[in-house]
Design a protein around this motif. Structure first.
Motif, PDB file in Angstrom:
ATOM      1  N   ASP A   1       1.016  -1.323   0.009  1.00 56.61           N
ATOM      2  CA  ASP A   1      -0.111   0.061   0.090  1.00 56.61           C
ATOM      3  C   ASP A   1       0.881   1.181   0.137  1.00 56.61           C
ATOM      4  OD1 ASP A   1      -2.148  -1.933   0.199  1.00 56.61           O
ATOM      5  OD2 ASP A   1      -2.939  -1.498   2.142  1.00 56.61           O
ATOM      6  N   ASP A   2       1.967   1.529  -0.879  1.00 53.04           N
ATOM      7  CA  ASP A   2       2.731   2.386  -1.014  1.00 53.04           C
ATOM      8  C   ASP A   2       3.442   2.785   0.191  1.00 53.04           C
ATOM      9  OD1 ASP A   2       2.031   2.909  -3.941  1.00 53.04           O
ATOM     10  OD2 ASP A   2      -0.056   3.783  -3.384  1.00 53.04           O
ATOM     11  N   GLY A   3       3.914   1.755   0.824  1.00 53.18           N
ATOM     12  CA  GLY A   3       4.651   2.107   2.031  1.00 53.18           C
ATOM     13  C   GLY A   3       3.845   2.353   3.249  1.00 53.18           C
ATOM     14  N   LYS A   4       2.524   2.339   3.217  1.00 54.70           N
ATOM     15  CA  LYS A   4       1.633   2.610   4.378  1.00 54.70           C
ATOM     16  C   LYS A   4       1.311   1.449   4.953  1.00 54.70           C
ATOM     17  CE  LYS A   4       0.236   7.079   2.136  1.00 54.70           C
ATOM     18  NZ  LYS A   4       0.160   7.029   0.881  1.00 54.70           N
TER      19      LYS A   4
ATOM     20  N   PRO B   1       5.531  -5.949  -4.231  1.00 61.85           N
ATOM     21  CA  PRO B   1       4.603  -5.444  -3.110  1.00 61.85           C
ATOM     22  C   PRO B   1       2.967  -5.218  -3.961  1.00 61.85           C
ATOM     23  CG  PRO B   1       5.632  -3.463  -4.251  1.00 61.85           C
ATOM     24  CD  PRO B   1       6.236  -5.016  -4.919  1.00 61.85           C
ATOM     25  N   TRP B   2       2.257  -5.778  -2.813  1.00 66.85           N
ATOM     26  CA  TRP B   2       0.715  -5.385  -3.556  1.00 66.85           C
ATOM     27  C   TRP B   2       0.171  -4.060  -2.925  1.00 66.85           C
ATOM     28  CZ3 TRP B   2      -0.646  -9.354  -6.490  1.00 66.85           C
ATOM     29  CH2 TRP B   2      -0.402 -10.575  -6.080  1.00 66.85           C
ATOM     30  N   ASN B   3      -0.319  -3.260  -3.770  1.00 68.13           N
ATOM     31  CA  ASN B   3      -0.853  -2.044  -3.377  1.00 68.13           C
ATOM     32  C   ASN B   3      -2.309  -2.295  -3.571  1.00 68.13           C
ATOM     33  OD1 ASN B   3       1.414  -0.576  -2.895  1.00 68.13           O
ATOM     34  ND2 ASN B   3       1.834  -0.548  -4.929  1.00 68.13           N
ATOM     35  N   LEU B   4      -3.109  -2.310  -2.517  1.00 64.36           N
ATOM     36  CA  LEU B   4      -4.421  -2.628  -2.636  1.00 64.36           C
ATOM     37  C   LEU B   4      -5.335  -1.336  -2.502  1.00 64.36           C
ATOM     38  CD1 LEU B   4      -4.757  -5.510  -0.152  1.00 64.36           C
ATOM     39  CD2 LEU B   4      -4.196  -5.800  -2.661  1.00 64.36           C
ATOM     40  N   PRO B   5      -6.264  -1.123  -3.324  1.00 61.04           N
ATOM     41  CA  PRO B   5      -7.232  -0.046  -3.460  1.00 61.04           C
ATOM     42  C   PRO B   5      -7.949   0.518  -2.179  1.00 61.04           C
ATOM     43  CG  PRO B   5      -8.274  -1.799  -4.511  1.00 61.04           C
ATOM     44  CD  PRO B   5      -6.897  -2.281  -4.149  1.00 61.04           C
ATOM     45  N   HIS B   6      -8.124  -0.479  -1.337  1.00 64.07           N
ATOM     46  CA  HIS B   6      -8.903  -0.288  -0.079  1.00 64.07           C
ATOM     47  C   HIS B   6      -8.788  -1.173   1.066  1.00 64.07           C
ATOM     48  CE1 HIS B   6     -12.447  -0.322   2.483  1.00 64.07           C
ATOM     49  NE2 HIS B   6     -12.723   0.952   1.812  1.00 64.07           N
ATOM     50  N   LYS B   7      -8.648  -0.724   2.154  1.00 58.83           N
ATOM     51  CA  LYS B   7      -7.984  -1.451   3.482  1.00 58.83           C
ATOM     52  C   LYS B   7      -8.551  -2.623   3.708  1.00 58.83           C
ATOM     53  CE  LYS B   7     -10.292   0.682   6.970  1.00 58.83           C
ATOM     54  NZ  LYS B   7     -10.228   1.502   8.379  1.00 58.83           N
ATOM     55  N   TYR B   8      -9.830  -2.950   3.087  1.00 58.32           N
ATOM     56  CA  TYR B   8     -10.784  -4.358   3.502  1.00 58.32           C
ATOM     57  C   TYR B   8     -10.453  -5.163   2.026  1.00 58.32           C
ATOM     58  CZ  TYR B   8     -12.491  -1.717   7.238  1.00 58.32           C
ATOM     59  OH  TYR B   8     -12.716  -0.973   8.194  1.00 58.32           O
ATOM     60  N   TYR B   9      -9.632  -4.846   1.295  1.00 59.35           N
ATOM     61  CA  TYR B   9      -9.669  -5.675  -0.196  1.00 59.35           C
ATOM     62  C   TYR B   9      -8.556  -6.898   0.468  1.00 59.35           C
ATOM     63  CZ  TYR B   9      -8.979  -6.896  -4.931  1.00 59.35           C
ATOM     64  OH  TYR B   9      -8.869  -7.505  -6.212  1.00 59.35           O
ATOM     65  N   ASN B  10      -9.062  -7.743  -0.349  1.00 67.81           N
ATOM     66  CA  ASN B  10      -7.880  -8.961   0.202  1.00 67.81           C
ATOM     67  C   ASN B  10      -7.143  -9.437  -1.033  1.00 67.81           C
ATOM     68  OD1 ASN B  10      -8.160  -9.147   2.980  1.00 67.81           O
ATOM     69  ND2 ASN B  10     -10.240  -9.894   2.788  1.00 67.81           N
ATOM     70  N   ILE B  11      -5.880  -9.977  -1.141  1.00 64.68           N
ATOM     71  CA  ILE B  11      -5.328 -10.724  -2.174  1.00 64.68           C
ATOM     72  C   ILE B  11      -5.600 -12.221  -1.934  1.00 64.68           C
ATOM     73  CG2 ILE B  11      -3.219 -11.526  -2.918  1.00 64.68           C
ATOM     74  CD1 ILE B  11      -3.999  -8.709  -3.826  1.00 64.68           C
TER      75      ILE B  11
END
Length: 96
Positions: A36-39, A65-75
């Motif tokens: 998440d862009d280092g966050k 690194p996975w950058n996810l669009p939303h904090k509740y989104y899962n891989i």
């Protein structure tokens, strides 16, 4: 032992392991992690795609690194399987 490959594929970047072997061309460190862009924990840019190692170890520290669009989104399994089969296994074969 001549070469070691470390494949870290959990949700967090293995920053301490990566830093230990950052200059070592005999250790291939591969990390598949949420970023998440280092966050995302452990925070910061060390898990970014541009962190490739240093000196003789450059190119032997590879981050996906996975950058996810939303904090509740899962891989899920499908994404991991795709990344392992199409990105990591070819790199590991080349490292042999």
């Amino acid at each position: 032992l001549k070469k070691i490959a470390i494949f870290d594929w959990d949700v967090h970047h293995g920053d301490s392991t990566s830093k230990i072997f950052y200059d070592d061309p005999d250790v291939l460190f591969l990390s598949l992690h949420r970023y998440d862009d280092g966050k995302f924990y452990p925070l910061g840019d060390f898990g970014g795609m541009d962190k490739l190692g240093n000196g003789k170890g450059e190119g032997f520290n590879l981050n996906f690194p996975w950058n996810l669009p939303h904090k509740y989104y899962n891989i899920g399994d499908n994404e991991y399987i795709y990344a392992i089969e199409n990105i990591f296994l070819p790199i590991l074969r080349e490292f042999q």
